[in-house]
Write a protein that holds these residues in place. Structure first.
Motif, PDB file in Angstrom:
ATOM      1  N   LYS A 210       7.501 -12.782   9.715  1.00 45.91           N
ATOM      2  CA  LYS A 210       8.784 -12.680   9.022  1.00 45.91           C
ATOM      3  C   LYS A 210       8.779 -11.464   8.090  1.00 45.91           C
ATOM      4  O   LYS A 210       7.823 -11.253   7.336  1.00 45.91           O
ATOM      5  CB  LYS A 210       9.054 -13.927   8.178  1.00 45.91           C
ATOM      6  CG  LYS A 210       9.766 -15.045   8.879  1.00 45.91           C
ATOM      7  CD  LYS A 210      10.078 -16.149   7.884  1.00 45.91           C
ATOM      8  CE  LYS A 210      10.640 -17.381   8.560  1.00 45.91           C
ATOM      9  NZ  LYS A 210      10.834 -18.470   7.585  1.00 45.91           N
ATOM     10  N   PRO A 230      15.899 -12.859   6.231  1.00 47.32           N
ATOM     11  CA  PRO A 230      14.674 -12.660   7.017  1.00 47.32           C
ATOM     12  C   PRO A 230      14.957 -12.430   8.495  1.00 47.32           C
ATOM     13  O   PRO A 230      15.992 -12.832   9.031  1.00 47.32           O
ATOM     14  CB  PRO A 230      13.927 -13.984   6.827  1.00 47.32           C
ATOM     15  CG  PRO A 230      15.022 -14.990   6.674  1.00 47.32           C
ATOM     16  CD  PRO A 230      16.143 -14.276   5.944  1.00 47.32           C
ATOM     17  N   ARG A 231      14.013 -11.783   9.144  1.00 47.56           N
ATOM     18  CA  ARG A 231      14.001 -11.677  10.602  1.00 47.56           C
ATOM     19  C   ARG A 231      12.539 -11.632  11.038  1.00 47.56           C
ATOM     20  O   ARG A 231      11.632 -11.436  10.224  1.00 47.56           O
ATOM     21  CB  ARG A 231      14.742 -10.423  11.076  1.00 47.56           C
ATOM     22  CG  ARG A 231      14.141  -9.113  10.612  1.00 47.56           C
ATOM     23  CD  ARG A 231      14.926  -7.919  11.139  1.00 47.56           C
ATOM     24  NE  ARG A 231      14.457  -6.662  10.566  1.00 47.56           N
ATOM     25  CZ  ARG A 231      13.465  -5.935  11.070  1.00 47.56           C
ATOM     26  NH1 ARG A 231      12.848  -6.330  12.176  1.00 47.56           N
ATOM     27  NH2 ARG A 231      13.070  -4.812  10.493  1.00 47.56           N
ATOM     28  N   TYR A 232      12.326 -11.801  12.323  1.00 50.39           N
ATOM     29  CA  TYR A 232      10.969 -11.792  12.862  1.00 50.39           C
ATOM     30  C   TYR A 232      10.667 -10.460  13.553  1.00 50.39           C
ATOM     31  O   TYR A 232      11.536  -9.881  14.205  1.00 50.39           O
ATOM     32  CB  TYR A 232      10.785 -12.909  13.891  1.00 50.39           C
ATOM     33  CG  TYR A 232      10.496 -14.265  13.286  1.00 50.39           C
ATOM     34  CD1 TYR A 232       9.277 -14.523  12.671  1.00 50.39           C
ATOM     35  CD2 TYR A 232      11.426 -15.294  13.356  1.00 50.39           C
ATOM     36  CE1 TYR A 232       9.003 -15.760  12.122  1.00 50.39           C
ATOM     37  CE2 TYR A 232      11.159 -16.546  12.818  1.00 50.39           C
ATOM     38  CZ  TYR A 232       9.943 -16.766  12.206  1.00 50.39           C
ATOM     39  OH  TYR A 232       9.671 -17.995  11.670  1.00 50.39           O
ATOM     40  N   LEU A 279      15.170 -19.784  13.529  1.00 53.02           N
ATOM     41  CA  LEU A 279      15.760 -18.838  12.586  1.00 53.02           C
ATOM     42  C   LEU A 279      17.147 -18.389  13.046  1.00 53.02           C
ATOM     43  O   LEU A 279      18.068 -18.280  12.225  1.00 53.02           O
ATOM     44  CB  LEU A 279      14.833 -17.625  12.417  1.00 53.02           C
ATOM     45  CG  LEU A 279      15.260 -16.604  11.346  1.00 53.02           C
ATOM     46  CD1 LEU A 279      15.326 -17.246   9.975  1.00 53.02           C
ATOM     47  CD2 LEU A 279      14.309 -15.415  11.335  1.00 53.02           C
ATOM     48  N   VAL A 336      10.211 -15.061   3.243  1.00 49.85           N
ATOM     49  CA  VAL A 336       9.507 -14.674   4.469  1.00 49.85           C
ATOM     50  C   VAL A 336       8.185 -15.430   4.617  1.00 49.85           C
ATOM     51  O   VAL A 336       7.298 -15.015   5.362  1.00 49.85           O
ATOM     52  CB  VAL A 336       9.258 -13.149   4.517  1.00 49.85           C
ATOM     53  CG1 VAL A 336      10.572 -12.394   4.570  1.00 49.85           C
ATOM     54  CG2 VAL A 336       8.417 -12.682   3.336  1.00 49.85           C
TER      55      VAL A 336
END
Length: 396
Positions: A210, A230-232, A279, A336
């Protein structure tokens, strides 16, 4: 570097070493590292601490919710994801299975059943694993439970996993389901107890990481804030496939160095894909929360600035505004946190073997089919009608 004992020593035993509000993450990491080190009994203790933390954190405190609303989500303790709790059940079951304690492993199956009733979540791989363990227990009730879990697992693979994660019904599951329907799986299935079963569960890669995207946003000519969510990002593994093999060692049933059985591992769980899907499903909620919190801060700061301007004039009010802008940009942080030591994928294979002594190996291959190395897993004596469980971790 696969120096698991050194990793355990580095982690220590104090969950506060991870900082405030991160104790659950400490127990998850410690439990998994002990599991990989083959220190299964100690891993059981760490994962039980993680379970207690999950349960204690299920009910949020009012003060933490207020802090998260006013500042950011790091004011709340990390509560974990439902899929992470299921993974605790999976790793705990494999801990007990590796210690040949099937009855305790099945406690994890019942724990997952109880929790899934109120989380409304289910897991195809966990169901497949528990079906295998129920078969190993072998009572009529256990065999009935094995059939139920196998059917549930097949249905989830077909209805969810295949379309959303690209994971089809594993051949191991299909074979076990056919066996439990037509014969006594506690006695080696169609072989009537003549053979032993050895299961390999192969962990590869690392779960995606994250990270936070932060966007400064002007609210008016003198006020600025930020939105963060957040993002992966993927941590790509070189390992794309593997082969599980059994060799007859010196004095064994097959002679020196001869491969007596081998099979390709197959993908049974894509943890990274599950994490990304969860997510994505929350994206609208996360964006809404990320947008509303800065607005609340802005209204509060605008009121404070106006009061200072009325009482003390423009310069003090401008200073308040400057510090408010700095605070806004600094404090808006997306959460994250996550269980970062998890593998990205779990692969599995099964070998049916005559009773006797064997040495086992796993060989990793990249996307072009080139070997990345072959590793020994140990020498074991196998008994007819019994199941043996091995776990291995690849990092490339």
């Amino acid at each position: 570097a696969q120096h698991f004992d050194k990793a355990v020593s580095f982690l220590g035993q104090d969950p506060l070493a991870y900082g405030p509000n991160n104790q659950l993450l400490f127990w998850l990491d410690r439990g998994l590292v002990l599991h990989l080190a083959g220190r299964y009994a100690e891993s059981v203790g760490a994962f039980e601490s993680a379970k207690r933390a999950f349960d204690q954190l299920y009910t949020r405190s009012i003060s933490q919710m207020a802090g998260a609303a006013a500042v950011n989500d790091y004011w709340q303790e990390y509560r974990g994801e439902d899929y992470e709790y299921v993974l605790v059940n999976i790793f705990q079951a494999l801990n007990f299975a590796a210690m040949d304690n099937v009855s305790e492993a099945l406690v994890e199956a019942r724990d997952m059943d109880a929790r899934s009733k109120w989380t409304k979540t289910d897991d195809a791989f966990a169901r497949m694993l528990f079906g295998i363990l129920y078969q190993a227990a072998g009572t009529p009730q256990d065999l009935n439970d094995a059939y139920i879990d196998d059917v549930r697992s097949r249905d989830i693979y077909q209805s969810t996993y295949k379309g959303q994660y690209g994971v089809d019904v594993p051949k191991i599951l299909a074979q076990n389901l056919a066996t439990v329907q037509t014969s006594d799986p506690a006695n080696g299935g169609a072989d009537g107890g003549a053979k032993a079963e050895v299961y390999l569960f192969h962990y590869t890669g690392f779960v995606p990481l994250k990270v936070a995207d932060v966007f400064p946003i002007p609210l008016d000519v003198s006020h600025v804030t930020a939105i963060s969510f957040p993002r992966y990002i993927d941590r790509v593994s070189d390992v794309r496939s593997s082969i599980f093999s059994a060799v007859g060692p010196a004095g064994g049933v097959g002679g020196v160095g001869r491969i007596l059985a081998q099979d390709n591992t197959e993908l049974v769980q894509d943890i990274g894909a599950i994490a990304k899907k969860i997510l994505d499903d929350r994206k609208a909620f996360i964006l809404a929360k990320a947008g509303l919190r800065p607005i609340g801060k802005y209204l509060l700061e605008k009121t404070l600035e106006g009061g200072v301007r009325d009482r003390n004039g423009d310069t003090p009010a401008d200073i308040v505004n400057l510090f408010a802008n700095v605070y806004n940009l600094y404090s808006e942080q997306a959460d994250v946190r996550g269980w970062q030591t998890l593998p990205e994928k779990i692969r599995a294979a099964r070998l049916l073997l005559e009773p006797g002594q064997y040495e086992f190996f796993v060989e990793d291959f990249d996307e072009k089919g080139a070997s990345l190395g072959k590793r020994p897993l140990g020498v074991f004596d196998l008994r007819a009608g019994r199941k043996k469980f091995l776990v291995v971790r690849s990092y490339r």
